[in-house]
Design a protein around this motif. Structure first.
Motif, PDB file in Angstrom:
ATOM      1  N   GLN A 119      52.075  13.394  12.324  1.00 21.71           N
ATOM      2  CA  GLN A 119      51.621  13.451  13.893  1.00 21.71           C
ATOM      3  C   GLN A 119      51.539  14.838  14.528  1.00 21.71           C
ATOM      4  OE1 GLN A 119      54.500  13.240  11.979  1.00 21.71           O
ATOM      5  NE2 GLN A 119      56.361  12.955  13.189  1.00 21.71           N
ATOM      6  N   ALA A 120      51.413  15.876  13.605  1.00 26.12           N
ATOM      7  CA  ALA A 120      51.169  17.211  14.172  1.00 26.12           C
ATOM      8  C   ALA A 120      49.578  17.211  14.502  1.00 26.12           C
ATOM      9  CB  ALA A 120      50.973  18.281  12.884  1.00 26.12           C
ATOM     10  N   VAL A 121      49.396  17.963  15.755  1.00 30.50           N
ATOM     11  CA  VAL A 121      48.194  18.126  16.324  1.00 30.50           C
ATOM     12  C   VAL A 121      47.880  19.660  16.456  1.00 30.50           C
ATOM     13  CG1 VAL A 121      46.564  17.862  18.342  1.00 30.50           C
ATOM     14  CG2 VAL A 121      48.472  16.051  17.890  1.00 30.50           C
ATOM     15  N   ILE A 122      46.827  19.936  15.682  1.00 29.29           N
ATOM     16  CA  ILE A 122      46.276  21.311  15.580  1.00 29.29           C
ATOM     17  C   ILE A 122      45.002  21.488  16.465  1.00 29.29           C
ATOM     18  CG2 ILE A 122      45.780  23.270  14.146  1.00 29.29           C
ATOM     19  CD1 ILE A 122      48.503  22.162  13.506  1.00 29.29           C
ATOM     20  N   ALA A 123      45.481  21.954  17.556  1.00 31.74           N
ATOM     21  CA  ALA A 123      43.997  22.466  18.362  1.00 31.74           C
ATOM     22  C   ALA A 123      43.314  23.407  17.894  1.00 31.74           C
ATOM     23  CB  ALA A 123      44.609  22.424  19.713  1.00 31.74           C
ATOM     24  N   GLY A 124      43.645  24.467  17.332  1.00 34.13           N
ATOM     25  CA  GLY A 124      42.678  25.413  16.738  1.00 34.13           C
ATOM     26  C   GLY A 124      43.270  26.484  15.869  1.00 34.13           C
ATOM     27  N   THR A 125      42.753  27.183  15.453  1.00 35.55           N
ATOM     28  CA  THR A 125      43.293  28.372  14.617  1.00 35.55           C
ATOM     29  C   THR A 125      42.178  29.396  14.642  1.00 35.55           C
ATOM     30  OG1 THR A 125      42.157  27.713  12.470  1.00 35.55           O
ATOM     31  CG2 THR A 125      44.493  26.907  12.765  1.00 35.55           C
ATOM     32  N   TRP A 126      42.843  30.914  14.635  1.00 35.63           N
ATOM     33  CA  TRP A 126      42.160  31.951  14.647  1.00 35.63           C
ATOM     34  C   TRP A 126      42.764  33.138  14.054  1.00 35.63           C
ATOM     35  CZ3 TRP A 126      40.428  35.908  18.738  1.00 35.63           C
ATOM     36  CH2 TRP A 126      39.482  36.758  18.353  1.00 35.63           C
TER      37      TRP A 126
END
Length: 246
Positions: A119-126
């Motif tokens: 159910q994890a929601v990863i909106a972005g990475t940087w």
């Protein structure tokens, strides 16, 4: 109030409820996951001390803070680490932006989170840049997503300065300093076994695996010495007051 830092007394579930309530209300929520290093740094760094004092949530990340609260009769604190908060927010489906660590680490940490929590929601990475020079690009990237909470992994005190500078300019209103959590999630740095974590021996595990951390371990022992001295002083003062009132 512990030496150097004031820590909230709440459980991980309660912190998650507070963070989600802040997100729903569009209210600023800076979360500090404090440990003895924070406490000692805040004693000599007025700017960091002010940032931590203004934070909406300060958790007891280090076992040393939990032990200090007990020894100084400041109540029973629950240890809530950056790892705990990240796992709980991921499990709750809060859209997360993972910022910081070395290039590629945030992406690997995100993959580990989604594998562990469907159910994890990863909106972005940087990976980004912890200095002010990288602020504009970080804001642009984060605001281009639907992130609701920013996980900032630049380490203390860089992550706290980053949050203080940038949170007012982000669409997401919650930001959490998570230190080396991405490295653990990505498998770059193994966590101490559960039995060592339960006994507050992570410092020893890290020292054995990374001897270069010895200066940080010295800081932990300095905090322990300060707490013991404070406890002794409190008891002496209490006995004098008791004798005076007899």
């Amino acid at each position: 109030m512990l030496p150097g830092v004031a820590v909230d007394a709440a459980t991980c579930d309660e912190y998650v409820l507070r963070i989600r309530a802040a997100i729903a209300a569009r209210a600023r929520c800076h979360v500090v996951t404090a440990n003895p290093e924070y406490a000692m740094r805040c004693r000599r760094d007025a700017t960091l001390r002010e940032i931590v004092a203004r934070a909406e949530i300060v958790t007891a990340d280090g076992a040393g803070l939990v032990a200090a609260a007990r020894l100084l009769d400041r109540g029973n604190l629950s240890r809530v680490t950056g790892n705990d908060l990240v796992a709980a927010l991921a499990a709750a489906g809060v859209p997360l932006f993972l910022l910081g660590a070395a290039p590629g680490i945030a992406e690997n940490a995100a993959a580990a989170l989604t594998a562990r929590y469907p159910q994890a929601v990863i909106a972005g990475t940087w990976a980004g840049d912890a200095s002010a020079a990288g602020d504009c690009e970080a804001r642009r990237r984060i605001n281009a997503t639907a992130a609701q909470a920013i996980l900032v992994a630049y380490g203390m005190p860089k992550q706290d300065h980053w949050i203080a500078r940038n949170l007012p300019h982000l669409d997401a209103t919650a930001a959490i300093g998570v230190g080396g959590v991405f490295d653990y999630l990505a498998g770059q740095v193994p966590r101490a076994p559960q039995w060592m974590r339960a006994r507050g021996l992570e410092w020893f595990y890290r020292l054995v695996r990374q001897p270069s951390r010895w200066r940080r371990i010295v800081t932990v022992w300095q905090f322990a010495a300060l707490v013991c001295a404070t406890a002794i002083g409190q008891r002496i003062h209490h006995r004098r007051d008791t004798a005076h009132n007899v």
